[in-house]
Design a protein around this motif. Sequence first.
Motif, PDB file in Angstrom:
ATOM      1  N   ILE A   1       7.340   1.627  26.179  1.00  0.00           N
ATOM      2  CA  ILE A   1       6.541   1.935  24.996  1.00  0.00           C
ATOM      3  C   ILE A   1       7.100   1.030  23.906  1.00  0.00           C
ATOM      4  N   THR A   2       6.215   0.341  23.211  1.00  0.00           N
ATOM      5  CA  THR A   2       6.614  -0.700  22.272  1.00  0.00           C
ATOM      6  C   THR A   2       6.073  -0.412  20.877  1.00  0.00           C
ATOM      7  N   VAL A   3       6.925  -0.605  19.893  1.00  0.00           N
ATOM      8  CA  VAL A   3       6.518  -0.595  18.488  1.00  0.00           C
ATOM      9  C   VAL A   3       6.580  -2.045  18.056  1.00  0.00           C
ATOM     10  N   SER A   4       5.428  -2.631  17.753  1.00  0.00           N
ATOM     11  CA  SER A   4       5.386  -4.075  17.527  1.00  0.00           C
ATOM     12  C   SER A   4       6.111  -4.518  16.269  1.00  0.00           C
ATOM     13  N   GLU A   5       6.236  -3.634  15.290  1.00  0.00           N
ATOM     14  CA  GLU A   5       6.818  -4.092  14.037  1.00  0.00           C
ATOM     15  C   GLU A   5       7.409  -2.936  13.242  1.00  0.00           C
ATOM     16  N   ILE A   6       8.727  -2.992  13.031  1.00  0.00           N
ATOM     17  CA  ILE A   6       9.391  -2.109  12.078  1.00  0.00           C
ATOM     18  C   ILE A   6      10.096  -3.038  11.099  1.00  0.00           C
ATOM     19  N   PHE A   7       9.699  -2.955   9.844  1.00  0.00           N
ATOM     20  CA  PHE A   7      10.212  -3.884   8.845  1.00  0.00           C
ATOM     21  C   PHE A   7      11.671  -3.586   8.528  1.00  0.00           C
ATOM     22  N   ASN A   8      12.404  -4.630   8.185  1.00  0.00           N
ATOM     23  CA  ASN A   8      13.854  -4.534   7.978  1.00  0.00           C
ATOM     24  C   ASN A   8      14.232  -3.525   6.905  1.00  0.00           C
ATOM     25  N   TRP A   9      13.389  -3.308   5.921  1.00  0.00           N
ATOM     26  CA  TRP A   9      13.692  -2.359   4.844  1.00  0.00           C
ATOM     27  C   TRP A   9      13.325  -0.919   5.197  1.00  0.00           C
ATOM     28  N   ASN A  10      12.649  -0.707   6.305  1.00  0.00           N
ATOM     29  CA  ASN A  10      12.226   0.640   6.699  1.00  0.00           C
ATOM     30  C   ASN A  10      13.310   1.289   7.561  1.00  0.00           C
ATOM     31  N   LYS A  11      14.416   1.620   6.917  1.00  0.00           N
ATOM     32  CA  LYS A  11      15.592   2.166   7.612  1.00  0.00           C
ATOM     33  C   LYS A  11      15.304   3.514   8.273  1.00  0.00           C
ATOM     34  N   ALA A  12      14.455   4.342   7.658  1.00  0.00           N
ATOM     35  CA  ALA A  12      14.150   5.660   8.242  1.00  0.00           C
ATOM     36  C   ALA A  12      13.466   5.510   9.603  1.00  0.00           C
ATOM     37  N   SER A  13      12.502   4.585   9.707  1.00  0.00           N
ATOM     38  CA  SER A  13      11.829   4.366  10.991  1.00  0.00           C
ATOM     39  C   SER A  13      12.786   3.769  12.011  1.00  0.00           C
ATOM     40  N   GLN A  14      13.602   2.814  11.592  1.00  0.00           N
ATOM     41  CA  GLN A  14      14.581   2.230  12.513  1.00  0.00           C
ATOM     42  C   GLN A  14      15.498   3.316  13.081  1.00  0.00           C
ATOM     43  N   LYS A  15      15.957   4.190  12.213  1.00  0.00           N
ATOM     44  CA  LYS A  15      16.866   5.267  12.623  1.00  0.00           C
ATOM     45  C   LYS A  15      16.179   6.222  13.604  1.00  0.00           C
ATOM     46  N   MET A  16      14.943   6.633  13.281  1.00  0.00           N
ATOM     47  CA  MET A  16      14.228   7.562  14.155  1.00  0.00           C
ATOM     48  C   MET A  16      14.014   6.964  15.544  1.00  0.00           C
ATOM     49  N   PHE A  17      13.481   5.742  15.599  1.00  0.00           N
ATOM     50  CA  PHE A  17      13.192   5.140  16.898  1.00  0.00           C
ATOM     51  C   PHE A  17      14.472   4.872  17.690  1.00  0.00           C
ATOM     52  N   THR A  18      15.542   4.453  17.022  1.00  0.00           N
ATOM     53  CA  THR A  18      16.813   4.221  17.710  1.00  0.00           C
ATOM     54  C   THR A  18      17.348   5.518  18.312  1.00  0.00           C
ATOM     55  N   ARG A  19      17.254   6.601  17.579  1.00  0.00           N
ATOM     56  CA  ARG A  19      17.721   7.899  18.090  1.00  0.00           C
ATOM     57  C   ARG A  19      16.912   8.372  19.291  1.00  0.00           C
ATOM     58  N   LEU A  20      15.686   7.893  19.412  1.00  0.00           N
ATOM     59  CA  LEU A  20      14.846   8.260  20.556  1.00  0.00           C
ATOM     60  C   LEU A  20      14.992   7.277  21.725  1.00  0.00           C
ATOM     61  N   GLY A  21      15.950   6.359  21.623  1.00  0.00           N
ATOM     62  CA  GLY A  21      16.228   5.456  22.722  1.00  0.00           C
ATOM     63  C   GLY A  21      15.511   4.117  22.664  1.00  0.00           C
ATOM     64  N   PHE A  22      14.854   3.818  21.564  1.00  0.00           N
ATOM     65  CA  PHE A  22      14.230   2.516  21.394  1.00  0.00           C
ATOM     66  C   PHE A  22      15.320   1.524  20.982  1.00  0.00           C
ATOM     67  N   TYR A  23      15.107   0.270  21.306  1.00  0.00           N
ATOM     68  CA  TYR A  23      16.054  -0.775  20.922  1.00  0.00           C
ATOM     69  C   TYR A  23      15.278  -1.990  20.415  1.00  0.00           C
ATOM     70  N   PRO A  24      15.866  -2.718  19.445  1.00  0.00           N
ATOM     71  CA  PRO A  24      15.189  -3.928  18.973  1.00  0.00           C
ATOM     72  C   PRO A  24      15.257  -4.994  20.060  1.00  0.00           C
ATOM     73  N   PHE A  25      14.126  -5.646  20.341  1.00  0.00           N
ATOM     74  CA  PHE A  25      14.123  -6.637  21.408  1.00  0.00           C
ATOM     75  C   PHE A  25      13.508  -7.964  21.001  1.00  0.00           C
ATOM     76  N   GLN A  26      12.822  -8.002  19.872  1.00  0.00           N
ATOM     77  CA  GLN A  26      12.224  -9.269  19.445  1.00  0.00           C
ATOM     78  C   GLN A  26      12.236  -9.328  17.926  1.00  0.00           C
ATOM     79  N   GLU A  27      12.852 -10.364  17.402  1.00  0.00           N
ATOM     80  CA  GLU A  27      12.903 -10.528  15.959  1.00  0.00           C
ATOM     81  C   GLU A  27      11.654 -11.253  15.477  1.00  0.00           C
ATOM     82  N   ASN A  28      11.068 -10.738  14.417  1.00  0.00           N
ATOM     83  CA  ASN A  28       9.911 -11.334  13.762  1.00  0.00           C
ATOM     84  C   ASN A  28      10.332 -11.668  12.332  1.00  0.00           C
ATOM     85  N   LYS A  29       9.451 -12.264  11.584  1.00  0.00           N
ATOM     86  CA  LYS A  29       9.752 -12.499  10.174  1.00  0.00           C
ATOM     87  C   LYS A  29       9.759 -11.151   9.452  1.00  0.00           C
ATOM     88  N   ASP A  30      10.883 -10.783   8.863  1.00  0.00           N
ATOM     89  CA  ASP A  30      11.054  -9.538   8.090  1.00  0.00           C
ATOM     90  C   ASP A  30      10.981  -8.261   8.922  1.00  0.00           C
TER      91      ASP A  30
END
Length: 193
Positions: free
Chosen positions: A147-176
């Motif tokens: 399951i993929t989330v195509s874009e979580i912006f670098n300033w959206n720390k709450a979303s990064q935290k939630m998805f990481t806690r659910l076992g998601f990992y960053p796999f592709q860097e995009n602009k911002d």
Amino acid sequence: MTNAKWRTLATDLLKKRTQPNTESSFNRTTSKKIRLNENIRLIPFDKLRKESLKWYQDPDSMRNIVGIKITYTKEQINQMYEWQNEHGLLYYIEYISNDRSQIIGDVWLAEDDYAIVIDRSFRNRHIGRTVTKYFIYKAKRLGRNFITVSEIFNWNKASQKMFTRLGFYPFQENKDSWSYRKRLKKTQKSKYS
């Protein structure tokens, strides 16, 4: 910037998350509400509801959704919903409290993307986590490998935290931003590894 340019920009941002020719393999015969717990229910998309104007016309929320502070018109929101509904499973998120219910967000699962929006006044209540757990289960049931989330912006720390806690990992860097992914199927290890 002229209205036409903004409209083009918004339309491009709406469509960049998935392949435009993707054929959906989702079963469209189910159109029932899904109760996730005593407070949260998913309602299949049926029409544009006025509640969605609140979060898609909030520039700060839109910065977390598309990366810039813009707002969508009612027509753009409707166009986005129609497109998402054709290319995946689209639901409104309903919150029930004290026998009162209200629409507080939306969620979309496609073959190659997952997106969730929660009204600002309902954030930090684990609603996004509860809904996302259900869609992880749903994606597994659909036989997906990821399951993929195509874009979580670098300033959206709450979303990064939630998805990481659910076992998601960053796999592709995009602009911002980063694309996040969760593996749903365990890989078979060979007897030689």
